[in-house]
Design an enzyme around this catalytic site. Structure first.
Site, PDB file in Angstrom:
ATOM      1  CG  ASN A   1       3.422   2.268  -9.740  1.00  0.00           C
ATOM      2  OD1 ASN A   1       3.156   3.434 -10.058  1.00  0.00           O
ATOM      3  ND2 ASN A   1       2.560   1.265  -9.889  1.00  0.00           N
TER       4      ASN A   1
ATOM      5  CG  ASP B   1       1.686  -7.457   1.402  1.00  0.00           C
ATOM      6  OD1 ASP B   1       1.938  -6.314   0.966  1.00  0.00           O
ATOM      7  OD2 ASP B   1       1.200  -7.657   2.529  1.00  0.00           O
TER       8      ASP B   1
ATOM      9  CE1 TYR C   1      -2.893   7.320  -2.818  1.00  0.00           C
ATOM     10  CE2 TYR C   1      -3.355   9.606  -3.397  1.00  0.00           C
ATOM     11  CZ  TYR C   1      -2.878   8.355  -3.741  1.00  0.00           C
ATOM     12  OH  TYR C   1      -2.370   8.135  -5.000  1.00  0.00           O
TER      13      TYR C   1
ATOM     14  CE  LYS D   1       0.692   7.744  -3.130  1.00  0.00           C
ATOM     15  NZ  LYS D   1       1.620   6.807  -3.811  1.00  0.00           N
TER      16      LYS D   1
END
Length: 279
Positions: free
Chosen positions: A90, A63, A156, A160
């Site tokens: 990533n 993890d 999200y 981001k």
């Protein structure tokens, strides 16, 4: 960086999707590769695929949102190959929904994977890159979602946006300290044919789906369906690795897989500059 043969590439979230595509492109260029992923089966399968391409490769099952596992990834890389030349932060996950409905555990999970793991990667790997000297590269996989907003997937978008900012700040910090030899890049893909819609299968035990009513809600279910359709209609995955390495060769900070990403970013900035509310 233009020469890649025998250099060492480390990719988090590297057992599938964009991470695996980057690792495969590295293998084609003769790099030695370390990947990290959540599930043993996927990690082993991708490592064997990379070896079948002629690359020296090793995998970590962990993890990566835990800082101790990021340190262990560097330790594994140095033990196996003695240095690190290119790091791709990533790993990423997504759960759809407005902030007042999604479970607190999903706020924490998405923040830890999408934002903290990338920060930990830079925190731990950059000192090694400074110490060993020579050229080095960092690529943070963010998203067009970090350049725009929408009514869905608040966490999200939020993480981001943070990743784009962290990448830009680190680029400027390296430049201000005369460390331009460490290239910084921000990958901002739009929809690509990955399995990100299936991230619930890779949840760590501490964030497993529980009896929170949100997981039975229409918002949660429709978010999965919407995500699946969007990624299935997206860009073929194999193009992304080539896109990344071409940008690294040209030392272009922003890596746009889709030209329209610049258009949505411009539209948002124009709203800001012209005093318009978000659209």
């Amino acid at each position: 960086m233009r020469e890649f043969k025998d250099k060492v590439l480390v990719v988090t979230g590297g057992s599938s999707g964009i991470g695996a595509a980057i690792a495969r492109e590295g293998a084609l260029r003769g790099m030695k590769i370390v990947i990290s992923g959540m599930t043993e089966g996927h990690v082993n399968q991708t490592v064997e695929e990379l070896k079948g391409m002629g690359a020296e490769a090793v995998g970590q099952v962990a993890d990566i949102s835990r800082i101790e596992n990021v340190q262990a990834l560097l330790d594994l890389t140095l033990e196996k190959f003695g240095r690190v030349d290119m790091l791709c932060n990533n790993a990423g996950v997504s759960v759809s929904g407005p902030i007042w409905e999604i479970p607190v555990q999903d706020i924490q999970w998405i923040t830890e994977v999408n934002m903290l793991s990338h920060l930990y990667g830079m925190k731990i790997f950059i000192p090694q890159m400074i110490k060993q000297g020579g050229e080095a590269v960092i690529v943070n996989t963010e998203s067009t979602a970090g350049l725009m907003t929408s009514p869905n997937a608040v966490m999200y978008h939020t993480t981001k946006f943070a990743g784009v900012a962290a990448s830009e700040c680190t680029y400027l910090a390296l430049k201000a300290r005369g460390l331009e030899r460490i290239q910084m890049h921000c990958l901002v893909p739009a929809f690509v044919q990955t399995q990100i819609h299936g991230v619930d299968k890779r949840r760590p035990a501490r964030y497993a789906i529980n009896d929170d009513p949100y997981y039975e809600s229409q918002d949660f279910k429709s978010g999965y369906i919407r995500s699946e359709r969007q990624v299935q209609a997206g860009m073929p995955i194999d193009y992304v690795g080539l896109c990344v390495f071409t940008a690294v060769e040209d030392n272009k900070f922003y890596i746009l897989t889709h030209p329209e990403s610049a258009m949505v970013a411009d539209a948002r900035v124009q709203n800001l500059v012209n005093g318009r509310n978000p659209q």
